[in-house]
Design a protein around this motif. Structure first.
Motif, PDB file in Angstrom:
ATOM      1  N   HIS A   1      -4.703   5.943  -1.371  1.00  0.00           N
ATOM      2  CA  HIS A   1      -5.804   5.068  -1.754  1.00  0.00           C
ATOM      3  C   HIS A   1      -5.238   3.711  -2.150  1.00  0.00           C
ATOM      4  O   HIS A   1      -4.266   3.624  -2.912  1.00  0.00           O
ATOM      5  CB  HIS A   1      -6.569   5.677  -2.946  1.00  0.00           C
ATOM      6  N   TRP A   2      -5.808   2.650  -1.609  1.00  0.00           N
ATOM      7  CA  TRP A   2      -5.344   1.299  -1.917  1.00  0.00           C
ATOM      8  C   TRP A   2      -6.541   0.384  -2.100  1.00  0.00           C
ATOM      9  O   TRP A   2      -7.478   0.399  -1.320  1.00  0.00           O
ATOM     10  CB  TRP A   2      -4.463   0.781  -0.771  1.00  0.00           C
ATOM     11  N   ASN A   3      -6.515  -0.416  -3.169  1.00  0.00           N
ATOM     12  CA  ASN A   3      -7.573  -1.379  -3.439  1.00  0.00           C
ATOM     13  C   ASN A   3      -7.099  -2.792  -3.104  1.00  0.00           C
ATOM     14  O   ASN A   3      -6.022  -3.213  -3.554  1.00  0.00           O
ATOM     15  CB  ASN A   3      -7.968  -1.341  -4.928  1.00  0.00           C
ATOM     16  N   TRP A   4      -7.867  -3.516  -2.302  1.00  0.00           N
ATOM     17  CA  TRP A   4      -7.586  -4.918  -2.036  1.00  0.00           C
ATOM     18  C   TRP A   4      -8.183  -5.752  -3.156  1.00  0.00           C
ATOM     19  O   TRP A   4      -9.343  -5.559  -3.543  1.00  0.00           O
ATOM     20  CB  TRP A   4      -8.194  -5.310  -0.688  1.00  0.00           C
ATOM     21  N   ASN A   5      -7.400  -6.673  -3.680  1.00  0.00           N
ATOM     22  CA  ASN A   5      -7.862  -7.488  -4.799  1.00  0.00           C
ATOM     23  C   ASN A   5      -8.675  -8.702  -4.364  1.00  0.00           C
ATOM     24  O   ASN A   5      -9.038  -9.550  -5.206  1.00  0.00           O
ATOM     25  CB  ASN A   5      -6.684  -7.939  -5.670  1.00  0.00           C
TER      26      ASN A   5
ATOM     27  N   PRO B   1       0.839  -1.204   0.000  1.00  0.00           N
ATOM     28  CA  PRO B   1       0.000   0.000   0.000  1.00  0.00           C
ATOM     29  C   PRO B   1       0.867   1.244   0.000  1.00  0.00           C
ATOM     30  O   PRO B   1       1.971   1.247   0.545  1.00  0.00           O
ATOM     31  CB  PRO B   1      -0.790  -0.129   1.316  1.00  0.00           C
TER      32      PRO B   1
END
Length: 226
Positions: free
Chosen positions: A16-20, A8
């Motif tokens: 901003h971080w997106n979890w897959n 991250p």
């Protein structure tokens, strides 16, 4: 190109971080190519907590990962599927951990005989060990695979086969097919044989090298100690 884990962002300000939606990645072993990647299997539906810690302060937020509404399966089928995903992922992780450990031993043996070329017994034992390690290594990872297209030309070895089966079971969902279960059993049997070979390399090659090194007051090989 070499595998590079993604973390991250941690820049000053808003990040901003997106979890897959996937679990932790598998161990990265230097100088190997696993074309299907090292990403973990998908996380199971359920309740999760995201936690961030910075400058000694933490914040948490709970959320729900929902199941794909297009899929219908009994609870028993889902539990069996989940267990087989875990089993196959554990198999791949064990293979890669053993590979990494043996690669460490290989590097140490090369350094040992490089710096002590006048020790004939050590050189002979070291060369025999390297030959045995290479044969084991190439049963696990195909060294000729450098691109996806190479999989069409050169046989995919055990780690790649387990990676493929994991993706099939994970992405297909419940229930697990009989063919997948049979293939998992086959691959587990192959791995059991390679684990026995691994122990023989340690007992028949690495242990004697360490005995010779100890008698000469040299450093010993610490790899392959699983």
């Amino acid at each position: 190109s070499p595998y590079k884990p993604k973390y991250p962002p941690a820049a000053k300000g808003l990040n901003h971080w997106n979890w897959n939606g996937r679990r932790d990645s598998f161990p990265c072993v230097h100088d190997t190519t696993l074309c299907a990647g090292l990403h973990g299997p998908g996380a199971l539906p359920g309740r999760y907590t995201a936690r961030i810690t910075a400058n000694g302060r933490s914040a948490e937020k709970s959320f729900t990962l929902r199941a794909d509404p297009r899929r219908a399966a009994s609870q028993a089928d889902i539990e069996t599927w989940s267990a087989r995903v875990d089993e196959t992922a554990g198999l791949l992780e064990s293979i890669l951990e053993h590979l990494g450990s043996l690669r460490q031993a290989e590097a140490q043996i090369r350094e040992l005989i490089k710096h002590h070329p006048d020790e004939a017994g050590l050189l002979t034992a070291g060369q025999a060990a390297l030959k045995a390690i290479e044969a084991w290594d190439q049963a696990v990872i195909q060294p000729l695979h450098e691109t996806l297209e190479d999989e069409d030309a050169w046989e995919t070895m055990l780690a790649g086969q387990v990676r493929y089966l994991l993706d099939v079971i994970d992405e297909t969902g419940a229930p697990v097919t009989a063919g997948a279960l049979d293939r998992l059993q086959d691959l587990q049997a192959t791995w059991d044989g390679l684990k026995s070979d691994y122990q023989r390399i340690q007992q028949d090659h690495i242990a004697p090298i360490n005995d010779r090194a100890s008698g000469l007051g040299l450093e010993y090989v610490s790899g392959a100690d699983r």
